[in-house]
Design an enzyme around this catalytic site. Sequence first.
Site, PDB file in Angstrom:
ATOM      1  N   CYS A 259      55.013  34.806 -32.099  1.00 28.84           N
ATOM      2  CA  CYS A 259      54.940  35.446 -33.360  1.00 28.84           C
ATOM      3  C   CYS A 259      55.998  35.038 -34.116  1.00 28.84           C
ATOM      4  CB  CYS A 259      54.751  36.877 -32.970  1.00 28.84           C
ATOM      5  SG  CYS A 259      53.353  37.443 -31.799  1.00 28.84           S
ATOM      6  N   ALA A 261      57.366  33.791 -37.553  1.00 28.64           N
ATOM      7  CA  ALA A 261      57.694  33.822 -38.774  1.00 28.64           C
ATOM      8  C   ALA A 261      58.636  35.407 -38.915  1.00 28.64           C
ATOM      9  CB  ALA A 261      56.487  34.062 -39.920  1.00 28.64           C
ATOM     10  N   PRO A 262      59.781  35.179 -39.756  1.00 26.77           N
ATOM     11  CA  PRO A 262      59.830  33.972 -40.774  1.00 26.77           C
ATOM     12  C   PRO A 262      60.775  32.821 -40.098  1.00 26.77           C
ATOM     13  CG  PRO A 262      61.550  35.694 -40.917  1.00 26.77           C
ATOM     14  CD  PRO A 262      60.593  36.438 -39.790  1.00 26.77           C
ATOM     15  N   GLY A 263      61.092  32.868 -38.754  1.00 31.41           N
ATOM     16  CA  GLY A 263      61.715  31.800 -38.147  1.00 31.41           C
ATOM     17  C   GLY A 263      63.006  31.808 -37.584  1.00 31.41           C
ATOM     18  N   ASP A 310      46.643  32.939 -34.056  1.00 23.18           N
ATOM     19  CA  ASP A 310      46.653  34.247 -33.501  1.00 23.18           C
ATOM     20  C   ASP A 310      47.315  34.202 -32.050  1.00 23.18           C
ATOM     21  OD1 ASP A 310      46.157  36.863 -32.231  1.00 23.18           O
ATOM     22  OD2 ASP A 310      44.194  36.953 -33.509  1.00 23.18           O
ATOM     23  N   ASP A 329      57.945  38.183 -29.855  1.00 22.38           N
ATOM     24  CA  ASP A 329      58.529  39.151 -31.021  1.00 22.38           C
ATOM     25  C   ASP A 329      57.638  39.836 -31.714  1.00 22.38           C
ATOM     26  OD1 ASP A 329      61.081  40.567 -32.200  1.00 22.38           O
ATOM     27  OD2 ASP A 329      60.435  39.355 -33.910  1.00 22.38           O
ATOM     28  N   CYS A 382      61.412  45.226 -33.288  1.00 21.98           N
ATOM     29  CA  CYS A 382      62.498  45.683 -34.163  1.00 21.98           C
ATOM     30  C   CYS A 382      62.028  47.044 -34.460  1.00 21.98           C
ATOM     31  CB  CYS A 382      62.745  45.128 -35.315  1.00 21.98           C
ATOM     32  SG  CYS A 382      60.937  44.849 -36.645  1.00 21.98           S
TER      33      CYS A 382
END
Length: 451
Positions: A259, A261-263, A310, A329, A382
């Site tokens: 998962c 993005a944003p990297g 996905d 993440d 997060c």
Amino acid sequence: MGNNQLRNTILKVLLRIDKDQGFSHLLIDHELKSGKIGAKDEGLLTEVVYGTIQRKLTLDYYLDAFIDPKKKIKLWVKMLLRMSLYQMIYLDKIPDHAIIHEAVEIAKSKGHKGIASFVNGVLRSIQRKGVPSTATIKDDVKRISIETSHPEWLVKRWVDQYGLKIAEAMCVCNTQHKPLTVRVQPLKISRDQALNKLVEKGFEARASIFSSQGIIIEKGNILNSELFKHGYVTIQDQTSMLVAEMLESHPNMKVLDACSAPGGKATHIAEKMQNQGELHAFDLHKKKVKLIEDKANQLDLSIIDAKPGDARKLQDIYDEKTFDRVLIDAPCSGLGVIRGKPEIKYHKEEADINRLATIQLEILESVIPLLKDEGLLIYSTCTVDKEENERLVRRFLERNNSYELDNKFFNTLPSPLKESPGISNYGLQVFPQTFNTDGFFLTRMKRKNKE
């Protein structure tokens, strides 16, 4: 830009955040890049927008004492009062009379004389009498909710999960500024070299305890620095840096970021791999894949293969036991990053947390079979909610007895984190107030040794 135009822009941004559930950081960034905001006004726009959202419930508590509860007020008028009152209470450099004058002028231009008189009357009454005290609120949950502007359901949830002391400290911390942190690209520059260059340019900066690549910027605009412009450093919160540190990736490994993005974490992992090996990065949303690619290009990292996909369906692409390291993440409620995205606390509901926990468990159960024997998997979020963190990990382990926590994880944490109040049997919950960071959770798992 004139004062009236600046405050009209602030009002416009606030209304888009409130009415359209826009993201504050994106809308502010859009306005700053529009070229219409002068350099001297950028700080005020950012401060008033973030501050007004951050303190919305507190401001409404104060305003309610001066407004007839039967009076119907349009959203833009209420928002104008909020942003004006925020400036009167929390900012020192602008005199009250100037704030009130600008509010009245906006009310005249957007409404009519009656609305202007109403706005003037409310703000001048508050100027004369002062705002009501919260000391009379006897219920602790309600008091914390009003004083720190967090919805009551959320305060109660945190009190139930962590106790009154930690919950209140977290809510208070969420109203305060957090220093910006950056990560050096070690294939280009060492942290000591970067720190020396920053100090030479007048920055106040120090090393992070979370990562050997982390730097905390106490003073100075890193976005204008040559280090940032040329990809020697990238912005990342300290807690996010901990992920790549604890994943223990090495050159020539095959790594999955499910998962991505944003990297930020993917590029950090690639740096740990010295840009040697394979890093497969996925995101559910095709348009976000470009964010990963842009971040990799900015930092001159070539081993990241970013694709849309996905995470729950990656077994359709890869065989079991394909990867040496795996990062999940997971998509989460984001309740650990309220300081940077204050609107989150108003837009989320308890049902969202339960829905996300179901998705998180699905992702974890779908992805972990791709981990090799002796491989390591980091699960992180997060957020600061047990349902998405400790309880989810416990549920996973109860349902999947082929996997276990890697107990070495706790021993290899940076020393100050080993004594963190967020340590549990299932991982590390970093509270925002403990180290002045984002709120964050992570743990490390592996397959059980069959011997």
